[in-house]
Design a protein around this motif. Structure first.
Motif, short mmCIF file in Angstrom:
data_model
loop_
_atom_site.label_atom_id
_atom_site.label_comp_id
_atom_site.label_asym_id
_atom_site.label_seq_id
_atom_site.Cartn_x
_atom_site.Cartn_y
_atom_site.Cartn_z
N PRO A 98 -19.02 -1.48 4.21
CA PRO A 98 -17.85 -2.23 4.68
C PRO A 98 -16.60 -1.35 4.64
O PRO A 98 -16.54 -0.36 3.90
N ASN A 99 -15.61 -1.71 5.44
CA ASN A 99 -14.34 -1.00 5.42
C ASN A 99 -13.71 -1.07 4.04
O ASN A 99 -13.83 -2.07 3.34
N ASN A 100 -13.04 0.01 3.66
CA ASN A 100 -12.35 0.10 2.37
C ASN A 100 -13.31 -0.06 1.19
O ASN A 100 -12.90 -0.43 0.09
N GLN A 101 -14.59 0.19 1.44
CA GLN A 101 -15.61 0.21 0.38
C GLN A 101 -15.60 -1.07 -0.44
O GLN A 101 -15.64 -1.07 -1.66
N GLN A 102 -15.53 -2.21 0.24
CA GLN A 102 -15.59 -3.51 -0.43
C GLN A 102 -17.03 -4.01 -0.37
O GLN A 102 -17.47 -4.55 0.63
N GLY A 103 -17.78 -3.82 -1.46
CA GLY A 103 -19.18 -4.19 -1.46
C GLY A 103 -20.05 -3.11 -0.86
O GLY A 103 -19.60 -2.00 -0.57
N LEU A 104 -21.32 -3.45 -0.67
CA LEU A 104 -22.32 -2.51 -0.17
C LEU A 104 -22.69 -2.86 1.27
O LEU A 104 -22.30 -3.92 1.78
N PRO A 105 -23.44 -1.99 1.95
CA PRO A 105 -23.96 -2.38 3.26
C PRO A 105 -24.70 -3.71 3.18
O PRO A 105 -25.27 -4.07 2.13
N GLU A 106 -24.69 -4.44 4.25
CA GLU A 106 -25.19 -5.82 4.26
C GLU A 106 -26.57 -5.96 3.65
O GLU A 106 -26.84 -6.89 2.87
N GLU A 107 -27.50 -5.04 3.97
CA GLU A 107 -28.87 -5.18 3.49
C GLU A 107 -29.01 -4.90 2.00
O GLU A 107 -30.07 -5.14 1.41
#
Length: 262
Positions: free
Chosen positions: A115-124
Motif C-alpha cells: 500500500p502507499n506510504n507503507q500502511q499495512g502489507l500487500p493485500e494477499e
C-alpha cells in the motif's frame, strides 16, 4: 496490440553479502536425479533472528528488500522483472575474488504491491500484518516497519510444486557446498557485464540468452536442487535485522571501498 504484453522478462544476478548468510542445516524436499526426495542437508540463508530475505521457509518464497528496489519494474519500452524472471543470488565476497557462488535461484511468479506510504502489507498478506504467530511477519515483513527497509513490493516465487518447467531452488554441489564456478567459465560478454557491477555490487541485468547460460551452468553443477518444504530449528532472539546492523556498523568503510551493502 500492446507490445508490452509480448516483452520478455528481465533477469538479474544479485550480490548478497556473506556476513548476512549462514550455513544452516535444514529438512526439506529436493530434486536428486530428477526425483523428489525428502532431504536433510545444509543451505545458505540469512541468519535467523533477523530479516530473512529472500525468505525460503514458506510455501512460496518471498523477496522484498535487499536490492529489490534497484530492479527494473517499469514495462515501458524495455524488459522488466515480471512473471518468469530469474533472480540469481550469489556471494558478493566470492565475486570480489573472481568467482560466482550461488545460493538461491528465485523464479518470479508475480509481484505483490505494498500500500502507499507503507500502511499495512500487500493485500494477499494482510492476515500476517502484526501477527506475532506468523513466521512471515516475525522473520520477514516486520522489518519494513522497524525502519530497516522500505516496503514497496514483494516478489513471490514460482515453485516446482506449481510449475515443473520453471521453479525456484537452492543449488547444492556434489561436495555439499554452494554451487560455485570461476567467472571465466562464462562467455566473454557475460563476464564483462558482471565485472562492470562487482565493485559497486549493483544487480546485474541479464537478457534471456544470458539467463539460459547461467542457469544451464548452475544446473550442470548442482547435484541437489532444494525445492521447498524447508524447516529448521532456531532460537528466537530480540535481535534486530542482522543485515541492517552490519550495514550500519560498516557503512563508512563500505562507502569508501564501494563494497556491498543491502
Amino acid at each position: 496490440m500492446n507490445p508490452e504484453l509480448f516483452m520478455e522478462p528481465l533477469h538479474y544476478l544479485i550480490f548478497h553479502p556473506d556476513y548476512a548468510r549462514q550455513k544452516t542445516e535444514v529438512y526439506g524436499q529436493a530434486l536428486i536425479n530428477n526425483q523428489v526426495t525428502d532431504w536433510k542437508g545444509q543451505v545458505w540463508v540469512d541468519s535467523p533472528g533477523g530479516n530473512e530475505d529472500p525468505f525460503v521457509f514458506s510455501q512460496r518464497w518471498l523477496y522484498s528488500y535487499c536490492h529489490a528496489t534497484q530492479l527494473r519494474r517499469s514495462p515501458r519500452n524495455a524488459p522488466y522483472v515480471t512473471e518468469g524472471s530469474y533472480l540469481f543470488f550469489c556471494s558478493g565476497n566470492a565475486a570480489d575474488k573472481g568467482a560466482i557462488q550461488l545460493d538461491t535461484v528465485f523464479v518470479v511468479d508475480y509481484s505483490a504491491n505494498w500500500p502507499n506510504n507503507q500502511q499495512g502489507l500487500p493485500e494477499e498478506f494482510q492476515q500476517d500484518y502484526k501477527n506475532t504467530k506468523s513466521d512471515l511477519w516475525e522473520r520477514h515483513f516486520k522489518y519494513a516497519f522497524l525502519g530497516h527497509h522500505e516496503g514497496i513490493y514483494t516478489y513471490v516465487s514460482k515453485q516446482w510444486f506449481d510449475s515443473k518447467g520453471e521453479y525456484s531452488f537452492l543449488p547444492i554441489s556434489q561436495n555439499g557446498e554452494r554451487v560455485a564456478f570461476k567467472l571465466n567459465a562464462l562467455t566473454p560478454d557475460l563476464q564483462l557485464i558482471i565485472k562492470d557491477k562487482i565493485r559497486g555490487k549493483y544487480p546485474v541485468p541479464l537478457n534471456e540468452e544470458q539467463k539460459i547460460e547461467l542457469l544451464e551452468l548452475t544446473l550442470s553443477l548442482a547435484t541437489v536442487q532444494v525445492i521447498g518444504s524447508l524447516a529448521r530449528q532456531y532460537k528466537k532472539t530480540n535481535s534486530t535485522d542482522a543485515c541492517s546492523r552490519s550495514c550500519k556498523r560498516n557503512s563508512t568503510n563500505i562507502a569508501k571501498s564501494s563494497k556491498q551493502t543491502c
